[in-house]
Design an enzyme around this catalytic site. Sequence first.
Site, PDB file in Angstrom:
ATOM      1  N   GLU A   2       4.275 -86.022 -55.438  1.00  0.00           N
ATOM      2  CA  GLU A   2       5.251 -85.847 -54.368  1.00  0.00           C
ATOM      3  C   GLU A   2       4.489 -85.842 -53.042  1.00  0.00           C
ATOM      4  O   GLU A   2       3.695 -84.949 -52.785  1.00  0.00           O
ATOM      5  CB  GLU A   2       6.002 -84.531 -54.558  1.00  0.00           C
ATOM      6  CG  GLU A   2       7.038 -84.257 -53.484  1.00  0.00           C
ATOM      7  CD  GLU A   2       7.627 -82.863 -53.601  1.00  0.00           C
ATOM      8  OE1 GLU A   2       8.813 -82.696 -53.267  1.00  0.00           O
ATOM      9  OE2 GLU A   2       6.907 -81.934 -54.019  1.00  0.00           O
ATOM     10  N   HIS A  46      15.658 -82.679 -58.354  1.00  0.00           N
ATOM     11  CA  HIS A  46      16.019 -81.267 -58.315  1.00  0.00           C
ATOM     12  C   HIS A  46      16.077 -80.700 -56.904  1.00  0.00           C
ATOM     13  O   HIS A  46      16.591 -79.594 -56.708  1.00  0.00           O
ATOM     14  CB  HIS A  46      15.016 -80.458 -59.143  1.00  0.00           C
ATOM     15  CG  HIS A  46      13.605 -80.593 -58.634  1.00  0.00           C
ATOM     16  ND1 HIS A  46      12.878 -81.745 -58.768  1.00  0.00           N
ATOM     17  CD2 HIS A  46      12.803 -79.714 -57.977  1.00  0.00           C
ATOM     18  CE1 HIS A  46      11.685 -81.579 -58.207  1.00  0.00           C
ATOM     19  NE2 HIS A  46      11.616 -80.357 -57.737  1.00  0.00           N
ATOM     20  N   ASP A  47      15.548 -81.431 -55.910  1.00  0.00           N
ATOM     21  CA  ASP A  47      15.547 -80.975 -54.524  1.00  0.00           C
ATOM     22  C   ASP A  47      16.560 -81.714 -53.654  1.00  0.00           C
ATOM     23  O   ASP A  47      16.675 -81.408 -52.464  1.00  0.00           O
ATOM     24  CB  ASP A  47      14.158 -81.159 -53.900  1.00  0.00           C
ATOM     25  CG  ASP A  47      13.151 -80.133 -54.380  1.00  0.00           C
ATOM     26  OD1 ASP A  47      13.578 -79.033 -54.784  1.00  0.00           O
ATOM     27  OD2 ASP A  47      11.945 -80.426 -54.353  1.00  0.00           O
TER      28      ASP A  47
END
Length: 559
Positions: free
Chosen positions: A255, A329-330
């Site tokens: 990420e 998930h974010d």
Amino acid sequence: MANDWWKDAVVYQIYPRSFQDTNGDGIGDLRGVIARLDYIKELGADVIWICPIYPSPNVDNGYDVTDHQAIMKSYGTMEDFHDLLTECRSRGLKLVMDFVLNHTSTEHPWFKEAEMNPNSKYRKYYFWRPGTADGPPTDWVSDYGQSVWQYEEHTGEYYLHMNAVKQADLNWENPEMRQSVYEMMRFWLDKGVDGLRIDQLHLLSKKEYLPPYEDYIARRADPKPFRPNGARIHDYLKEMTKEVFSKYDVMSVGEAGSVTPEEGLVYTGTDEHELNMIFHFQHMELDQKPGQEHWDVKPLELSDLKKVLTDWQKKLEHQGWNTLYWCNHDQPRIVSRFGDEGKYRKASAKMLAALLYFMKGTPYIYQGEELGMTNAPFDRIEDYQDIQTVNMYHKRVFEMGRDREEVMASIMAKSRDHARTPMQWDGSRNAGFTEGEPWLKVNPNYKTINAAEAENDPDSVLNFYKKLIRLRKQYADVIKGSYTLLLPDDPQLFVYERQANGQKLISISNVSKEEAAFYWPDGSEPGSAKLLLSNYENAGSADSCITFRPYETRVYLLA
């Protein structure tokens, strides 16, 4: 050793806390993942990426780890994990673990010793600074709405946390700390895990974030003088690849925050010996006001989306490799964000999938995305659990005096909890996720949007995804070929060509709820075009001018 198998893979991301509960405690578990492996296999995915399953106080839902070499009790046991790995193998599925390397929980044994003993070797695993007469070493503020410095009373110093207070940042300048991390990574790879996803890779290099604390007064004009992707990040990744990834045939993905395509090429270029691919945020920041927080929403401009996605396709066309994702998930649900969660939910969910997944890169499908799951209509802050969301609400409403309805509108658009509501398996109580009380409320639309309904509906988003994935694998060589953006200034249509080995694919998507006219480019022969995919019935022939219906998408094959 590596054979680049990840270039032909489709990844399915699982947020285990919300995926499937098997023991009635309201929290998903590893046995629940095992129970749904056939569903994932039938979708057409090849790889499962599972979010952190390590012991954690859950301040940030598992991204605050206390032990990187164990399984959190609420998820099961190490035996359950080994069973999951075995069951994945039996179905030809690979498993990628999520690894949090920027920070640990303050409950981690390393930090517990560091805070009590300034002479411990673990003290140097973290960042510590004395305060000043004005308080913390700097007035920097984290994305969680708090100072990045927390006073620790045992030694009278502050520790750095770029995230929540209970997430203390690791000092990657310390070579002994790095070797400890590599040992933890090898622990899982030696078990047979097929890859690692590195959380917050862009924050690992911090030396430039930390000028001598006595200089901070001169820097107060900019409360965030630090920048991601620091000076030594590539040194760390080359070392990590040499020490860990080069010894296994596995996938590595990081990420990397607000990285540019040029920087992305450095991270993923084959000559750099760093990572296979990275997650960038550029296309996910297009609906926020420039220079403001992601809560400050603005409408998406299609021209911006075309430019960002095209820049990444072209820059990494010959070296490097892209990740293709809308959701994780974010991120809130893409159909609520860039599509239409009402009348055109199915059409826009399908269109967004086709628009992205015929590009070059590895597709990532987040649980429920293949069903067209939407943001939750929760209009009370009490219904949200995400620490980032709750902190923002209290800061803006109680400290800044912002209008509550305005703040809640931002939360209903952008909260991370929209991705974390339980997976909607069927129309039974709690969407078939749990027989107990779910840790987070279920989206009330589960009775009409769920996997059981979708599997029995030939026109469902799920069945469209299955067909799309089959086509992507069938035409893998063409999708890996050249990329050409067409109609860059069209305000409604996103059109591009893929070409290789004498074959050409053309992807045409109407990214609007109004009809749009498409004229074939000069030199094309629409009469010979073969329609491969459409999200509408009765798509019709490839005439010289086609009227695209709201959110309609078509993919054609041309000789």
